[in-house]
Design a protein around this motif. Structure first.
Motif, PDB file in Angstrom:
ATOM      1  N   ILE A  44       0.845  -1.207   0.000  1.00  0.00           N
ATOM      2  CA  ILE A  44       0.000   0.000   0.000  1.00  0.00           C
ATOM      3  C   ILE A  44       0.877   1.252   0.000  1.00  0.00           C
ATOM      4  O   ILE A  44       0.630   2.204  -0.753  1.00  0.00           O
ATOM      5  CB  ILE A  44      -0.964  -0.028   1.207  1.00  0.00           C
ATOM      6  N   TRP A  45       1.936   1.243   0.841  1.00  0.00           N
ATOM      7  CA  TRP A  45       2.840   2.412   0.859  1.00  0.00           C
ATOM      8  C   TRP A  45       3.434   2.637  -0.533  1.00  0.00           C
ATOM      9  O   TRP A  45       3.522   3.778  -1.002  1.00  0.00           O
ATOM     10  CB  TRP A  45       3.992   2.222   1.842  1.00  0.00           C
ATOM     11  N   ALA A  46       3.863   1.562  -1.189  1.00  0.00           N
ATOM     12  CA  ALA A  46       4.494   1.703  -2.518  1.00  0.00           C
ATOM     13  C   ALA A  46       3.481   2.238  -3.526  1.00  0.00           C
ATOM     14  O   ALA A  46       3.803   3.102  -4.345  1.00  0.00           O
ATOM     15  CB  ALA A  46       5.052   0.359  -2.974  1.00  0.00           C
ATOM     16  N   GLY A 180      -3.830  -8.331  13.358  1.00  0.00           N
ATOM     17  CA  GLY A 180      -3.266  -8.084  12.025  1.00  0.00           C
ATOM     18  C   GLY A 180      -2.105  -9.029  11.743  1.00  0.00           C
ATOM     19  O   GLY A 180      -1.807  -9.947  12.539  1.00  0.00           O
ATOM     20  N   GLY A 181      -1.442  -8.791  10.628  1.00  0.00           N
ATOM     21  CA  GLY A 181      -0.361  -9.683  10.196  1.00  0.00           C
ATOM     22  C   GLY A 181       0.741  -9.804  11.224  1.00  0.00           C
ATOM     23  O   GLY A 181       1.104 -10.910  11.655  1.00  0.00           O
ATOM     24  N   LEU A 182       1.303  -8.671  11.664  1.00  0.00           N
ATOM     25  CA  LEU A 182       2.382  -8.708  12.654  1.00  0.00           C
ATOM     26  C   LEU A 182       1.866  -9.193  14.012  1.00  0.00           C
ATOM     27  O   LEU A 182       2.526  -9.970  14.694  1.00  0.00           O
ATOM     28  CB  LEU A 182       2.983  -7.310  12.848  1.00  0.00           C
ATOM     29  N   GLY A 183       0.683  -8.697  14.372  1.00  0.00           N
ATOM     30  CA  GLY A 183       0.149  -8.957  15.712  1.00  0.00           C
ATOM     31  C   GLY A 183      -0.062 -10.441  15.994  1.00  0.00           C
ATOM     32  O   GLY A 183       0.294 -10.940  17.072  1.00  0.00           O
ATOM     33  N   ALA A 201      -7.137  -4.786  19.964  1.00  0.00           N
ATOM     34  CA  ALA A 201      -7.747  -4.786  18.617  1.00  0.00           C
ATOM     35  C   ALA A 201      -9.035  -3.987  18.684  1.00  0.00           C
ATOM     36  O   ALA A 201      -9.488  -3.590  19.766  1.00  0.00           O
ATOM     37  CB  ALA A 201      -7.997  -6.213  18.142  1.00  0.00           C
ATOM     38  N   SER A 202      -9.633  -3.752  17.497  1.00  0.00           N
ATOM     39  CA  SER A 202     -10.770  -2.829  17.435  1.00  0.00           C
ATOM     40  C   SER A 202     -12.125  -3.520  17.453  1.00  0.00           C
ATOM     41  O   SER A 202     -13.152  -2.854  17.343  1.00  0.00           O
ATOM     42  CB  SER A 202     -10.652  -1.957  16.186  1.00  0.00           C
ATOM     43  N   SER A 203     -12.162  -4.847  17.579  1.00  0.00           N
ATOM     44  CA  SER A 203     -13.474  -5.506  17.684  1.00  0.00           C
ATOM     45  C   SER A 203     -13.359  -6.786  18.498  1.00  0.00           C
ATOM     46  O   SER A 203     -12.280  -7.381  18.604  1.00  0.00           O
ATOM     47  CB  SER A 203     -14.033  -5.837  16.293  1.00  0.00           C
ATOM     48  N   ASP A 205     -14.691  -9.608  17.698  1.00  0.00           N
ATOM     49  CA  ASP A 205     -14.430 -10.748  16.788  1.00  0.00           C
ATOM     50  C   ASP A 205     -12.930 -10.923  16.582  1.00  0.00           C
ATOM     51  O   ASP A 205     -12.391 -12.028  16.603  1.00  0.00           O
ATOM     52  CB  ASP A 205     -15.095 -10.522  15.423  1.00  0.00           C
ATOM     53  N   LYS A 206     -12.240  -9.789  16.361  1.00  0.00           N
ATOM     54  CA  LYS A 206     -10.783  -9.873  16.179  1.00  0.00           C
ATOM     55  C   LYS A 206     -10.127 -10.407  17.452  1.00  0.00           C
ATOM     56  O   LYS A 206      -9.211 -11.221  17.397  1.00  0.00           O
ATOM     57  CB  LYS A 206     -10.211  -8.488  15.871  1.00  0.00           C
ATOM     58  N   LEU A 207     -10.608  -9.926  18.594  1.00  0.00           N
ATOM     59  CA  LEU A 207      -9.994 -10.349  19.859  1.00  0.00           C
ATOM     60  C   LEU A 207     -10.190 -11.833  20.126  1.00  0.00           C
ATOM     61  O   LEU A 207      -9.348 -12.489  20.730  1.00  0.00           O
ATOM     62  CB  LEU A 207     -10.540  -9.509  21.017  1.00  0.00           C
ATOM     63  N   ASN A 220     -10.323  -4.244  23.936  1.00  0.00           N
ATOM     64  CA  ASN A 220     -11.007  -3.685  22.768  1.00  0.00           C
ATOM     65  C   ASN A 220     -10.772  -2.173  22.790  1.00  0.00           C
ATOM     66  O   ASN A 220     -11.303  -1.472  23.653  1.00  0.00           O
ATOM     67  CB  ASN A 220     -12.505  -4.015  22.834  1.00  0.00           C
ATOM     68  N   ARG A 221      -9.947  -1.683  21.850  1.00  0.00           N
ATOM     69  CA  ARG A 221      -9.543  -0.270  21.906  1.00  0.00           C
ATOM     70  C   ARG A 221     -10.691   0.700  21.590  1.00  0.00           C
ATOM     71  O   ARG A 221     -10.577   1.893  21.866  1.00  0.00           O
ATOM     72  CB  ARG A 221      -8.350  -0.008  20.982  1.00  0.00           C
ATOM     73  N   LYS A 222     -11.791   0.174  21.066  1.00  0.00           N
ATOM     74  CA  LYS A 222     -12.954   1.042  20.789  1.00  0.00           C
ATOM     75  C   LYS A 222     -13.841   1.191  22.023  1.00  0.00           C
ATOM     76  O   LYS A 222     -14.616   2.129  22.122  1.00  0.00           O
ATOM     77  CB  LYS A 222     -13.803   0.451  19.647  1.00  0.00           C
ATOM     78  N   THR A 266       9.525  -0.642  17.899  1.00  0.00           N
ATOM     79  CA  THR A 266       8.628  -0.185  16.839  1.00  0.00           C
ATOM     80  C   THR A 266       9.147  -0.527  15.452  1.00  0.00           C
ATOM     81  O   THR A 266      10.353  -0.513  15.213  1.00  0.00           O
ATOM     82  CB  THR A 266       8.393   1.343  16.934  1.00  0.00           C
ATOM     83  N   SER A 267       8.194  -0.823  14.565  1.00  0.00           N
ATOM     84  CA  SER A 267       8.580  -1.155  13.185  1.00  0.00           C
ATOM     85  C   SER A 267       7.655  -0.510  12.176  1.00  0.00           C
ATOM     86  O   SER A 267       7.692  -0.868  10.996  1.00  0.00           O
ATOM     87  CB  SER A 267       8.524  -2.670  12.987  1.00  0.00           C
ATOM     88  N   GLY A 268       6.791   0.406  12.606  1.00  0.00           N
ATOM     89  CA  GLY A 268       5.839   0.932  11.623  1.00  0.00           C
ATOM     90  C   GLY A 268       5.232   2.250  12.042  1.00  0.00           C
ATOM     91  O   GLY A 268       5.452   2.733  13.162  1.00  0.00           O
ATOM     92  N   ALA A 269       4.470   2.829  11.111  1.00  0.00           N
ATOM     93  CA  ALA A 269       3.817   4.121  11.351  1.00  0.00           C
ATOM     94  C   ALA A 269       2.554   4.201  10.500  1.00  0.00           C
ATOM     95  O   ALA A 269       2.345   5.149   9.758  1.00  0.00           O
ATOM     96  CB  ALA A 269       4.783   5.254  11.013  1.00  0.00           C
ATOM     97  N   THR A 270       1.688   3.195  10.649  1.00  0.00           N
ATOM     98  CA  THR A 270       0.486   3.117   9.817  1.00  0.00           C
ATOM     99  C   THR A 270      -0.347   4.389   9.891  1.00  0.00           C
ATOM    100  O   THR A 270      -0.858   4.864   8.886  1.00  0.00           O
ATOM    101  CB  THR A 270      -0.399   1.925  10.284  1.00  0.00           C
ATOM    102  N   SER A 271      -0.470   4.964  11.106  1.00  0.00           N
ATOM    103  CA  SER A 271      -1.371   6.110  11.273  1.00  0.00           C
ATOM    104  C   SER A 271      -0.648   7.451  11.143  1.00  0.00           C
ATOM    105  O   SER A 271      -1.273   8.497  11.226  1.00  0.00           O
ATOM    106  CB  SER A 271      -2.040   6.041  12.658  1.00  0.00           C
ATOM    107  N   THR A 293      13.490  -3.458  11.805  1.00  0.00           N
ATOM    108  CA  THR A 293      12.930  -3.662  10.469  1.00  0.00           C
ATOM    109  C   THR A 293      13.307  -5.041   9.968  1.00  0.00           C
ATOM    110  O   THR A 293      14.467  -5.463  10.082  1.00  0.00           O
ATOM    111  CB  THR A 293      13.403  -2.555   9.495  1.00  0.00           C
ATOM    112  N   LEU A 294      12.278  -5.716   9.476  1.00  0.00           N
ATOM    113  CA  LEU A 294      12.411  -7.051   8.891  1.00  0.00           C
ATOM    114  C   LEU A 294      13.293  -7.954   9.763  1.00  0.00           C
ATOM    115  O   LEU A 294      13.106  -8.012  10.976  1.00  0.00           O
ATOM    116  CB  LEU A 294      12.972  -6.930   7.467  1.00  0.00           C
ATOM    117  N   GLY A 295      14.251  -8.661   9.192  1.00  0.00           N
ATOM    118  CA  GLY A 295      15.100  -9.569   9.934  1.00  0.00           C
ATOM    119  C   GLY A 295      15.995 -10.274   8.931  1.00  0.00           C
ATOM    120  O   GLY A 295      15.865 -10.070   7.723  1.00  0.00           O
TER     121      GLY A 295
END
Ligand code: NDP
Length: 351
Positions: A44-46, A180-183, A201-203, A205-207, A220-222, A266-271, A293-295
């Motif tokens: 998505i970033w690319a 998510g993928g990393l989580g 997580a935000s729901s 179902d995810k939890l 549930n962060r919401k 930390t490995s990201g900055a989605t937001s 980053t990565l490995g």
């Protein structure tokens, strides 16, 4: 052969599933028929374009693949046609001091295959060319789809928690984006080391998925106040490790959630990239902030052993035809993904 290509940055409308030339291999490369390939946020970033990231057009994204070797270069030893492999997506010069020391992640030429522009096209394609060094045997207990979903997120989460933060028994580990993928990988790695994963997580179902793969505590962060929950879970002490990647939106909470002397990795900055830090927390409470980053290929192989034993399991929520990569990216952009979304090229089959 067919691949997903884009010629300019933009929304998912720039993604074209079209005919491209088959790659030629160099003496140290292998040609792999892609049976399945995963979606990552990097795609998505690319596609969107990002300051500091050079993307040459036409660009083929994709940093994860599982497939069958169809041809090997004249200098390749130890890999042969017919081998079933997955790809380690760290590409480096293999010549410098860092590479020679097994620290290829510190090579000045280090690139995430399919993300940062280099001589190689990415995985969202029917055939790929990749250095033989980068292929690893596919775990026999996994389907093509499951195997393709693992390498990037597995090696990243492993390096973050094991190599960098040095997770240990009893550690409370706060995991953002836990479904998510990393989580999903982070929860299982924390469990493997007898740590105590706290999934955010935000729901519900995810939890529930997080609970099934080993999360001990669910937030549930919401609906819930994260700091209040962390205080209650840790008897006001704070967590030993925060597994960060959403970035700007979560950073101030991460800084407050970690215990005195604890670690944020930390490995990201989605937001967003600009995490606001009250520096007093860092020095008074002696917090360690680590980037990751990565490995390395070695780290991937170490982690894969636990996939073979069934201690780390992939979670694939959706399998789509490769041409529908845009739909998969929208699901990720809307934070609706559970585990990984996998794409299968038409005609390459799967099992
Ligand atoms: P996913 O899309 O699979 O999961 C990310 C999760 O983060 C979402 O599902 C969401 O979970 C959570 N999230 C998103 N925005 C916010 C927010 N504002 N507040 C709280 N949580 C949020 O992505 P990945 O796990 O694959 O990757 C996550 C990030 O890490 C990406 O930015 C990616 O580019 C980066 N990354 C970096 C790597 C590296 O080597 N540096 C390697 C791999 C990934 P929910 O809504 O349920 O809370």
């Amino acid at each position: 052969m067919k691949a997903v290509v884009f010629d300019q940055h933009g929304g998912i409308e720039v993604l074209q599933y079209r005919e491209v030339a088959e790659p030629d291999i160099s003496p140290n490369d292998v040609l792999v028929r892609v049976k399945a390939t995963a979606c990552n946020y990097n795609d998505i970033w690319a596609r969107r374009g990002m300051a500091g990231l050079a993307v040459a057009f036409p660009h083929i994204s994709g940093s994860d693949a599982a497939g069958e070797v169809v041809k090997v270069g004249s200098e390749v030893r130890g890999v042969k046609a017919g081998d079933e492999v997955v790809v380690h997506c760290g590409v480096s010069c293999r010549q410098c001091e860092a590479c020679a020391a097994g620290q290829d992640v510190f090579c000045r030429d280090f690139r995430i295959w399919g993300f940062q522009t280099g001589p190689l096209d990415g995985a969202h394609s029917e055939l790929i060319r990749i250095p033989a060094y980068n292929v690893v045997p596919k775990p026999e207990n996994l389907s093509w789809e499951e195997a393709s979903s693992l390498p990037l997120v597995l090696v990243t989460a492993w390096r973050k928690l094991v190599t960098r933060a040095q997770v240990k028994p009893g550690d409370h580990v706060l995991i953002w984006g836990a479904a998510g993928g990393l989580g999903i990988m982070a929860i299982q790695i924390a469990r493997l080391f007898k740590a105590r994963p706290i999934a955010v997580a935000s729901s519900d179902d995810k939890l529930e998925v997080c609970r099934k793969v080993g999360a001990e505590f669910l937030i549930n962060r919401k609906k819930q106040d994260i700091l209040e929950e962390v205080r209650s879970i840790t008897a006001r002490r704070g967590v030993d490790i925060v597994f960060e990647h959403p970035g700007e939106a979560t950073w101030p909470v991460s800084v407050q959630a970690v215990r005195r002397g604890g670690t944020i990795v930390t490995s990201g900055a989605t937001s967003g990239y600009e995490g606001l830090t009250d520096l007093r927390h860092i020095f008074f409470r002696q917090i360690t902030v680590m980037g990751s980053t990565l490995g390395s290929k070695a780290e991937l192989i170490q982690a894969m052993r636990f996939v073979e034993t069934g201690d780390i399991k992939p979670v694939v929520s959706e399998v789509l035809p490769l041409r529908e990569v845009g739909e998969a990216q929208l699901t990720m952009e809307h934070s609706e993904v559970l585990g990984k979304i996998v794409l299968v090229p038409d005609g390459n089959g799967s099992r």
